[in-house]
Design a protein around this motif. Structure first.
Motif, PDB file in Angstrom:
ATOM      1  N   UNK A  67       0.856  -1.185   0.000  1.00  0.00           N
ATOM      2  CA  UNK A  67       0.000   0.000   0.000  1.00  0.00           C
ATOM      3  C   UNK A  67       0.889   1.232   0.000  1.00  0.00           C
ATOM      4  N   UNK A  68       0.305   2.344  -0.369  1.00  0.00           N
ATOM      5  CA  UNK A  68       1.020   3.616  -0.409  1.00  0.00           C
ATOM      6  C   UNK A  68       0.495   4.469  -1.536  1.00  0.00           C
ATOM      7  N   UNK A  69       0.499   5.749  -1.322  1.00  0.00           N
ATOM      8  CA  UNK A  69      -0.021   6.714  -2.284  1.00  0.00           C
ATOM      9  C   UNK A  69       0.814   6.758  -3.566  1.00  0.00           C
ATOM     10  N   UNK A  70       0.139   6.860  -4.710  1.00  0.00           N
ATOM     11  CA  UNK A  70       0.775   7.057  -6.018  1.00  0.00           C
ATOM     12  C   UNK A  70       0.062   8.241  -6.665  1.00  0.00           C
ATOM     13  N   UNK A  71       0.828   9.184  -7.196  1.00  0.00           N
ATOM     14  CA  UNK A  71       0.181  10.281  -7.920  1.00  0.00           C
ATOM     15  C   UNK A  71       1.073  10.811  -9.027  1.00  0.00           C
ATOM     16  N   UNK A  72       0.445  11.517  -9.965  1.00  0.00           N
ATOM     17  CA  UNK A  72       1.150  12.133 -11.087  1.00  0.00           C
ATOM     18  C   UNK A  72       0.587  13.534 -11.292  1.00  0.00           C
ATOM     19  N   UNK A  73       1.488  14.517 -11.397  1.00  0.00           N
ATOM     20  CA  UNK A  73       1.119  15.898 -11.695  1.00  0.00           C
ATOM     21  C   UNK A  73       1.761  16.311 -13.011  1.00  0.00           C
ATOM     22  N   UNK A  74       1.046  17.120 -13.784  1.00  0.00           N
ATOM     23  CA  UNK A  74       1.605  17.752 -14.968  1.00  0.00           C
ATOM     24  C   UNK A  74       1.510  19.251 -14.736  1.00  0.00           C
ATOM     25  N   UNK A 128       0.297  15.684 -22.829  1.00  0.00           N
ATOM     26  CA  UNK A 128       1.522  16.375 -22.462  1.00  0.00           C
ATOM     27  C   UNK A 128       2.210  16.873 -23.719  1.00  0.00           C
ATOM     28  N   UNK A 129       2.897  17.997 -23.565  1.00  0.00           N
ATOM     29  CA  UNK A 129       3.587  18.573 -24.716  1.00  0.00           C
ATOM     30  C   UNK A 129       4.983  19.031 -24.312  1.00  0.00           C
ATOM     31  N   UNK A 133       6.224  19.855 -17.375  1.00  0.00           N
ATOM     32  CA  UNK A 133       6.971  19.210 -16.294  1.00  0.00           C
ATOM     33  C   UNK A 133       6.067  18.161 -15.660  1.00  0.00           C
ATOM     34  N   UNK A 134       6.570  16.933 -15.567  1.00  0.00           N
ATOM     35  CA  UNK A 134       5.796  15.822 -15.024  1.00  0.00           C
ATOM     36  C   UNK A 134       6.470  15.347 -13.737  1.00  0.00           C
ATOM     37  N   UNK A 135       5.686  15.246 -12.679  1.00  0.00           N
ATOM     38  CA  UNK A 135       6.174  14.727 -11.410  1.00  0.00           C
ATOM     39  C   UNK A 135       5.329  13.523 -11.023  1.00  0.00           C
ATOM     40  N   UNK A 136       6.014  12.437 -10.691  1.00  0.00           N
ATOM     41  CA  UNK A 136       5.373  11.202 -10.247  1.00  0.00           C
ATOM     42  C   UNK A 136       5.912  10.894  -8.853  1.00  0.00           C
ATOM     43  N   UNK A 145      10.806  13.806 -11.221  1.00  0.00           N
ATOM     44  CA  UNK A 145      10.345  14.953 -12.002  1.00  0.00           C
ATOM     45  C   UNK A 145      11.134  15.008 -13.287  1.00  0.00           C
ATOM     46  N   UNK A 146      10.429  15.103 -14.405  1.00  0.00           N
ATOM     47  CA  UNK A 146      11.058  15.173 -15.701  1.00  0.00           C
ATOM     48  C   UNK A 146      10.376  16.173 -16.595  1.00  0.00           C
ATOM     49  N   UNK A 147      11.145  16.847 -17.446  1.00  0.00           N
ATOM     50  CA  UNK A 147      10.516  17.676 -18.468  1.00  0.00           C
ATOM     51  C   UNK A 147      10.082  16.788 -19.624  1.00  0.00           C
ATOM     52  N   UNK A 148       9.041  17.207 -20.321  1.00  0.00           N
ATOM     53  CA  UNK A 148       8.643  16.521 -21.548  1.00  0.00           C
ATOM     54  C   UNK A 148       9.480  17.107 -22.660  1.00  0.00           C
TER      55      UNK A 148
END
Length: 151
Positions: A67-74, A128-129, A133-136, A145-148
């Motif tokens: 168990x544990x939280x998983x999330x993704x932000x753009x 995404x374009x 910036x994508x953070x998981x 965190x990675x740039x597209x």
């Protein structure tokens, strides 16, 4: 971890060296073309910079995760959120199943899937374009965190 084929449930945890945060991207444009042709869409999953991962955390340091939280932000906007406990196939069961199909080798990476929200990301205005910036994040493992980058 260690190599394995047709492993037993008691062997699975010993095969897991560690865990990382990964981003398994899909080029929806190539996927759509392939789907229309009823063709394999592997090229929509296997392209340059399509699967970055964070530093690998040793399983003995963080325990085996159920168990544990998983999330993704753009660009700071939440796009996906879930919990490891919501995975359709738990990690150990996934390894058991894969070991029946493939010889698993130390160093293999297995991506488990995605939390709820991938349908949300299927809307063209949300694709995404270049420059985004994508953070998981995966609880107990860390963030990536990675740039597209359009390549």
């Amino acid at each position: 971890g260690r190599d394995g084929v047709n492993v037993t449930p008691s062997e699975v945890e010993d095969m897991i060296y560690g865990y990382a945060v990964g981003l398994d991207l899909t080029r929806r444009d190539l996927q759509a073309i392939a789907k229309k042709k009823a063709a394999p869409w592997d090229t929509s999953k296997a392209f340059d910079r399509s699967a970055p991962i964070s530093q690998i955390r040793n399983a003995s340091e963080i325990r085996h995760l159920n168990s544990g939280s998983i999330w993704l932000n753009v660009n700071g906007e939440k796009r996906q959120e879930g919990d490891i406990s919501d995975l359709i196939v738990p990690v150990c069961e996934l390894i058991l199943d894969l070991s029946k199909l493939f010889e698993l080798k130390a160093g293999d990476l297995i991506f488990t899937g995605t939390p709820e929200g991938v349908g949300f990301a299927m809307q063209p205005q949300l694709f995404m374009k270049h420059g985004d910036s994508v953070t998981v994040s995966v609880e107990a493992i860390g963030k990536l965190t990675n740039p597209v980058v359009q390549g």
